[in-house]
Design a protein around this motif. Structure first.
Motif, short mmCIF file in Angstrom:
data_model
loop_
_atom_site.label_atom_id
_atom_site.label_comp_id
_atom_site.label_asym_id
_atom_site.label_seq_id
_atom_site.Cartn_x
_atom_site.Cartn_y
_atom_site.Cartn_z
N PHE A 156 8.58 2.18 7.00
CA PHE A 156 7.30 2.84 7.28
C PHE A 156 7.12 3.05 8.77
CE2 PHE A 156 2.81 2.73 8.36
CZ PHE A 156 2.29 3.68 7.50
N VAL A 157 7.39 2.01 9.56
CA VAL A 157 7.23 2.12 11.01
C VAL A 157 8.16 3.19 11.57
CG1 VAL A 157 7.44 0.90 13.21
CG2 VAL A 157 6.49 -0.27 11.23
N ARG A 158 9.39 3.21 11.07
CA ARG A 158 10.35 4.19 11.58
C ARG A 158 9.89 5.62 11.28
NH1 ARG A 158 14.25 2.05 9.36
NH2 ARG A 158 14.84 0.72 11.11
N GLN A 159 9.36 5.83 10.08
CA GLN A 159 8.95 7.17 9.68
C GLN A 159 7.68 7.63 10.37
OE1 GLN A 159 8.49 7.64 5.43
NE2 GLN A 159 7.41 9.59 5.61
N HIS A 160 6.72 6.73 10.53
CA HIS A 160 5.39 7.15 10.99
C HIS A 160 5.10 6.84 12.45
CE1 HIS A 160 4.02 8.29 6.95
NE2 HIS A 160 4.70 7.25 6.51
N LEU A 161 5.95 6.03 13.10
CA LEU A 161 5.71 5.73 14.51
C LEU A 161 6.95 5.98 15.37
CD1 LEU A 161 3.54 2.45 14.44
CD2 LEU A 161 2.87 4.69 15.33
N LEU A 162 8.07 5.37 15.01
CA LEU A 162 9.24 5.47 15.88
C LEU A 162 9.75 6.89 16.01
CD1 LEU A 162 11.25 2.25 14.87
CD2 LEU A 162 9.44 2.53 16.57
N ARG A 163 9.94 7.57 14.89
CA ARG A 163 10.46 8.95 14.96
C ARG A 163 9.49 9.91 15.63
NH1 ARG A 163 13.16 9.15 8.91
NH2 ARG A 163 14.98 7.83 9.39
N PRO A 164 8.20 9.91 15.26
CA PRO A 164 7.27 10.81 15.97
C PRO A 164 7.20 10.55 17.47
CG PRO A 164 6.29 10.03 13.93
CD PRO A 164 7.55 9.25 14.12
N LYS A 187 0.82 -1.22 0.00
CA LYS A 187 0.00 0.00 0.00
C LYS A 187 0.85 1.26 0.00
CE LYS A 187 -4.32 -1.53 0.18
NZ LYS A 187 -5.36 -1.13 -0.80
N THR A 188 2.03 1.20 0.60
CA THR A 188 2.85 2.41 0.78
C THR A 188 4.06 2.48 -0.13
OG1 THR A 188 4.19 1.36 2.51
CG2 THR A 188 2.17 2.49 3.21
N GLY A 189 4.46 1.33 -0.69
CA GLY A 189 5.67 1.32 -1.50
C GLY A 189 6.94 1.42 -0.67
#
Length: 626
Positions: free
Chosen positions: A207-215, A199-201
């Motif tokens: 994806f987890v690092r960008q949208h969960l871990l870093r925030p 879904k995200t490419g």
């Protein structure tokens, strides 16, 4: 009512329920010194090398304990910076990632696996009417088997998620209609992760690092042995034996390495209904859905406890807490929280011994000390309703299908009535625990430690009563199907008698050897000698096979001396049993002594019974590495 309106009303109901829950009064202050003494006592008594323990609220840290060593060889102490592999806690990040896509309108829990990823092979005999959906994968209700020993042993350090899913696809077989029973499995989470990649490419970890871990400020967390994990990762231990780092075949099932302090920010995100430091990452209704089991028969029958979207419940004195455990060889992890009471717990240890569960009990008891019980009122069961519960139940819907042959011979659940009350015995020889009815088909299991897990009485497709239990992810069979007393006890009795005869025959072999030597000195020969030899071979083969299968050893999943030994003994046992039958027929009339003839006849009969049972479970010629 439209299909879109129903989820909306459900979400509104969940939000209203949460609003009432948050209004509860906060628990008393934590007795920190007393808790420290208890933790240190458990660590010393159970030889836990190192640990991290946190107690916190939605926005503050109440208690922190780093103790012991992350590595016994170089004597490196556990600090705030120490990372622990948290195994299945990783699954909660899979669910949160899927919810992010649902929030963006790119995914729905009702989406079908075959539509989202047609290239992924799986077998579902009910696909036409009951397809495997995303919700089933996240709630472990698809009916998939758990990983095989081969999958557990596979080195996935260089594999992409797409390639890893090509390994051991046979676990993706629905053993019952999807959306029927919950059975914990590592098979589903990587499928959801692969859907996220499509879904995200993006690679799932990216994806987890960008949208969960870093925030969330989890900048040192890793999914591989890289970054901070190269210098600050705790080594796992079984006893005092170091365990090599586990390069998981499919990392979304359990590959995260993280410190307790960084993991705390993720738990606080859930406690704050998707908000972290003023940023709303997830809608409150989505967090509520993550915590709520929906797709199983038990959930549809009104059960409020169970397994949500990679988030399971733990009930203590009627208070429902949420979280997840993680476990691998030499390591254990645990997070738990109650948003209404504003308390969260994290426990990470580099040991797989009994100390972990003792720590969980001790920390939860300390956090809940002084909190009044919140038990629902007792539901007045009619005599007919009581009798619907009463009876014997055999384990069913196993987490790992291949374990059914053993659990079917050792496990038994019984519910009986005594002085008007229901009592439950969950296992032969286990303590009897009172059941507190809270509905016609729901009851709480009143554990003396304070746990109040829910059991729900439902019916399977055959109309048989089934007890569904909500005791967490580690249960090998969350369900037990009602049966008659003789069908419940006969397999157990035969199994224990057969096991006893196996042991007796091995010891008898030494006696026969001594007798044979003495008789030979007198110029005589032990009667039915070939029969006795093959019986000893049969018994020794199955005892060795059982011991090998009982070992927690990754070499079982590859071609190794241990797995080859299992294969050889699984063939040798049946061949020896057939040889024993032939030997008995040929030598029966020449065996002196009625007792000897009777024993050898019973031994041969038992051997044939065992071989037939093992053959029915596909355990003859067992190549466990496949």
């Amino acid at each position: 009512m439209s299909s879109r309106l129903t989820p909306l009303l459900t979400s509104l109901l969940l939000v209203l329920t949460h609003t009432v829950t948050v209004a509860q009064s906060a628990p008393p202050a934590l007795a920190a010194e007393q808790l420290t003494r208890r933790i240190d006592s458990i660590q010393k008594a159970t030889a836990i090398p190192g640990l991290q323990v946190l107690v916190f609220t939605r926005d503050s840290l109440l208690y922190r304990r780093n103790a012991g060593l992350r590595n016994l060889t170089d004597r490196t102490p556990v600090t705030d910076q120490t990372l622990f592999p948290v195994a299945s806690v990783t699954k909660s990040f899979v669910a949160a990632s899927a919810l992010l896509l649902i929030q963006q309108g790119k995914l729905a829990l009702t989406d079908e696996l075959k539509t989202l990823a047609p290239e992924i092979s799986f077998s579902n005999p009910w696909e036409a009417t009951d397809p495997v959906r995303v919700a089933h994968l996240l709630e472990h209700t698809a009916g998939f088997d758990d990983w095989s020993p081969k999958a557990y042993a596979y080195d996935g350090s260089r594999l992409s998620l797409k390639d890893g899913l090509q390994i051991t696809p046979e676990s993706r077989t629905c053993r019952w209609r999807p959306g029927t029973f919950m059975s914990y499995t590592n098979t589903g989470p990587p499928l959801v992760a692969r859907i996220i990649e499509k879904k995200t490419g993006q690679e799932f970890e990216s994806f987890v690092r960008q949208h969960l871990l870093r925030p969330l400020g989890m900048n040192r967390a890793t999914f591989r042995r890289d970054g901070a994990a190269l210098t600050d990762l705790a080594t796992g231990y079984t006893g005092q034996q170091a365990v090599p780092y586990w390069h998981l075949l499919l990392r979304p099932a359990g590959g995260l390495n993280v410190s307790a302090l960084e993991l705390m920010s993720f738990v606080q995100l859930l406690m704050n209904r998707g908000s972290y430091h003023g940023q709303q990452l997830l809608a409150p209704a989505l967090v509520d859905r993550m915590e709520t089991p929906v797709t199983s028969l038990a959930a549809r029958a009104g059960a409020t406890q169970g397994y949500g979207l990679h988030n399971f419940t733990t009930a203590y004195q009627g208070h429902i807490l949420h979280g997840h455990d993680g476990g691998s060889t030499g390591l254990r992890a645990h997070y738990l929280y109650h948003s209404g009471l504003n308390r969260g717990i994290i426990i990470l240890v580099n040991s797989d011994g009994p100390g972990f569960n003792q720590l969980k009990d001790a920390v939860l008891a300390a956090v809940m000390q002084g909190v009044p019980p919140q038990l629902p009122p007792v539901y007045p069961l009619s005599e007919t309703q009581k009798q619907a519960w009463v009876g014997h139940y055999r384990p069913s819907n196993f987490r790992l299908a291949i374990t059914g042959w053993f659990l079917g011979l050792t496990e038994l659940l019984r519910i009986r009535e005594e002085k008007g009350n229901l009592l439950m015995q969950d296992g032969v020889g286990s303590e009897t625990v009172p059941l507190r009815p809270v509905g016609a088909n729901q009851a709480l299991r009143m554990d003396k430690r304070g746990y109040t897990a829910q059991v729900t009485l439902v019916q399977n497709e055959a109309g048989e009563p089934v007890v569904a239990r909500s005791f967490g992810s580690g249960i090998v069979a969350n369900t037990a199907t009602k049966t008659s007393a003789w069908r419940a006890w006969l397999p157990l009795i035969l199994g224990h008698v057969s096991l006893l005869l196996l042991v007796v025959m091995v010891f008898m072999g030494f006696g026969w050897l001594i007798r044979g030597i003495r008789l030979r000195r007198r110029g005589r020969q032990l009667s039915a000698l070939p029969l006795r030899v093959v019986l000893v071979v049969y018994a020794f083969s199955y005892l060795v096979m059982g011991l090998c299968l009982n070992m927690s050893n990754d070499t079982l999943g590859v071609v190794s001396p241990l797995s080859v030994l299992v294969f050889i003994t699984s063939l040798l046992g049946p061949l020896a049993a057939l040889g024993a039958l032939l030997g008995l027929v040929r030598s029966y009339s020449r065996i002196p002594g009625r007792t000897d003839r009777l024993f050898l006849s019973v031994a041969v009969g038992s051997a044939l019974l065992v071989v037939g049972y093992m053959a029915a479970w596909g355990l003859v010629g067992l190549r466990i590495w496949q």
